[in-house]
Scaffold this active site. Sequence first.
Site, PDB file in Angstrom:
ATOM      1  N   LYS A  19     -14.154  29.131 -20.875  1.00 53.94           N
ATOM      2  CA  LYS A  19     -14.194  28.728 -22.290  1.00 53.94           C
ATOM      3  C   LYS A  19     -14.293  27.200 -22.360  1.00 53.94           C
ATOM      4  O   LYS A  19     -14.135  26.515 -21.335  1.00 53.94           O
ATOM      5  CB  LYS A  19     -12.965  29.254 -23.020  1.00 53.94           C
ATOM      6  N   TYR A  49     -10.468  -5.995 -31.215  1.00 56.97           N
ATOM      7  CA  TYR A  49      -9.986  -5.875 -32.600  1.00 56.97           C
ATOM      8  C   TYR A  49      -8.502  -6.206 -32.682  1.00 56.97           C
ATOM      9  O   TYR A  49      -7.718  -5.852 -31.796  1.00 56.97           O
ATOM     10  CB  TYR A  49     -10.215  -4.450 -33.103  1.00 56.97           C
TER      11      TYR A  49
HETATM   12  C1  LIG Z   1      -7.311  29.793 -21.676  1.00 56.43           C
HETATM   13  C2  LIG Z   1      -6.817  31.145 -21.401  1.00 56.43           C
HETATM   14  C3  LIG Z   1      -6.582  31.545 -20.089  1.00 56.43           C
HETATM   15  C4  LIG Z   1      -6.710  30.596 -18.913  1.00 56.43           C
HETATM   16  O1  LIG Z   1      -5.670  29.663 -18.927  1.00 56.43           O
HETATM   17  P1  LIG Z   1      -5.537  28.568 -17.741  1.00 56.43           P
HETATM   18  O2  LIG Z   1      -4.184  28.007 -17.941  1.00 56.43           O
HETATM   19  O3  LIG Z   1      -6.607  27.570 -17.940  1.00 56.43           O
HETATM   20  O4  LIG Z   1      -5.680  29.300 -16.464  1.00 56.43           O
HETATM   21  C5  LIG Z   1      -6.205  32.847 -19.880  1.00 56.43           C
HETATM   22  N1  LIG Z   1      -6.047  33.709 -20.894  1.00 56.43           N
HETATM   23  C6  LIG Z   1      -6.247  33.354 -22.188  1.00 56.43           C
HETATM   24  C7  LIG Z   1      -6.043  34.349 -23.259  1.00 56.43           C
HETATM   25  C8  LIG Z   1      -6.620  32.060 -22.476  1.00 56.43           C
HETATM   26  O5  LIG Z   1      -6.811  31.692 -23.747  1.00 56.43           O
END
Ligand SMILES: *Cc1c(COP(=O)(O)O)cnc(C)c1O
Length: 373
Positions: A40, A264
């Site tokens: 993702k 700035y």
């Molecule tokens: C993001 C996510 C993961 C993976 O998590 P990590 O800590 O990056 O391994 C697994 N399950 C769900 C539902 C997630 O949203």
Amino acid sequence: MADQLLESSWCEISLPKIAQNLTNALARLPQGTRFCAVVKANAYGHGIENVVPLLIEQGVSYIGISSNSEARAARDAGFAGSILRLRTATPQEVKHAVQDRVEELVGTVDGVRSLIETLGQGALPRLHISLNAGGMSRDGLELSTAGGREACKKILDLAGERVIGLCTHFPSNEPKELADSIARFQDDLSWIFANSCLRREDVLVHGGSTLTLASGQDPQTDMMRCGAILYGIAGSRPDFQSTLTLKSRVISVGVYPKGSTIGYDRTSCLRHDRVLASIALGYANGYCRQLSGRCAVLIRGRCLPVLGKISMNTIVADVTDLPGVVIGDEVVAFGRQGGQAISTQAIEQLTGRIIADLFTDWGQRNPRVICQR
Ligand SMILES: *Cc1c(COP(=O)(O)O)cnc(C)c1O
């Protein structure tokens, strides 16, 4: 390669390090547990098209995505295995993801009803019921209440034949909390198998993420879903290497007299004559303003302080102690150069953000350059 790159700043993505992290992660899995590689946020900023071939190479057959465009990118990169969306989705999203055979999470009766209304019973995708056992309370079904147990039965009545998975997500991997969550999840599963026609052997039970895997506790699932570990984000474990380097170049070098102010609001003032280098990197590239007055960059293998506030497109480093810096010199804002490093721990502490947050930010605000080292 990057020598030819005419960009202000860029992220170098190390394919060998991602591949090695994957190898190490697979080796850590409890016996018989499958691996769902989470890609993702465009593979945590690394580019799905870069990561998917590495997953295919090592036989990963399940991936986790969030958006439809990520599912499409994975298919375009040749991924033929199972794609699971790691959140619930709107009926319209689900409808448009059917062509890419995306498996969906459901956790409410209304959610399932709206899918049936939009797609028709016959066109429902493969479904996974999300259970709130872990206690994230974002989309999972809460089975501790009578209402929740009724909802579970209803979901199975409505769409039971499409349900292929049962899952949860652990909000904490602190040993005691994780043990409690695992036990609670197992209780929820037992209740479902005792009170429905779902059979244990017909469903994929999944739960456990990077920190679960790193914890060494076995979540007793058929599959763990891990993302961070692939990108070297696994706490401070030395066997997982950071896979992204944030780079830029020197665009100006000048001498400024004692008393000059920098940037700035004049937050920095020179106490002596100094040689300052301007670098083509700023908050527009995700080099966030929290770093103002506190950070350093690497040039020619030397760690040099960044002075003044971070601007939109430039920062200023004091290069007085490193003679010979010239326009075009490569700058590392995160990662290694020579024997030096701007480390995950340092940047997390300075920004107050976690490295997953920064990787997704940097990787999506800057061009990505593939690196074979
Ligand atoms: C993001 C996510 C993961 C993976 O998590 P990590 O800590 O990056 O391994 C697994 N399950 C769900 C539902 C997630 O949203």
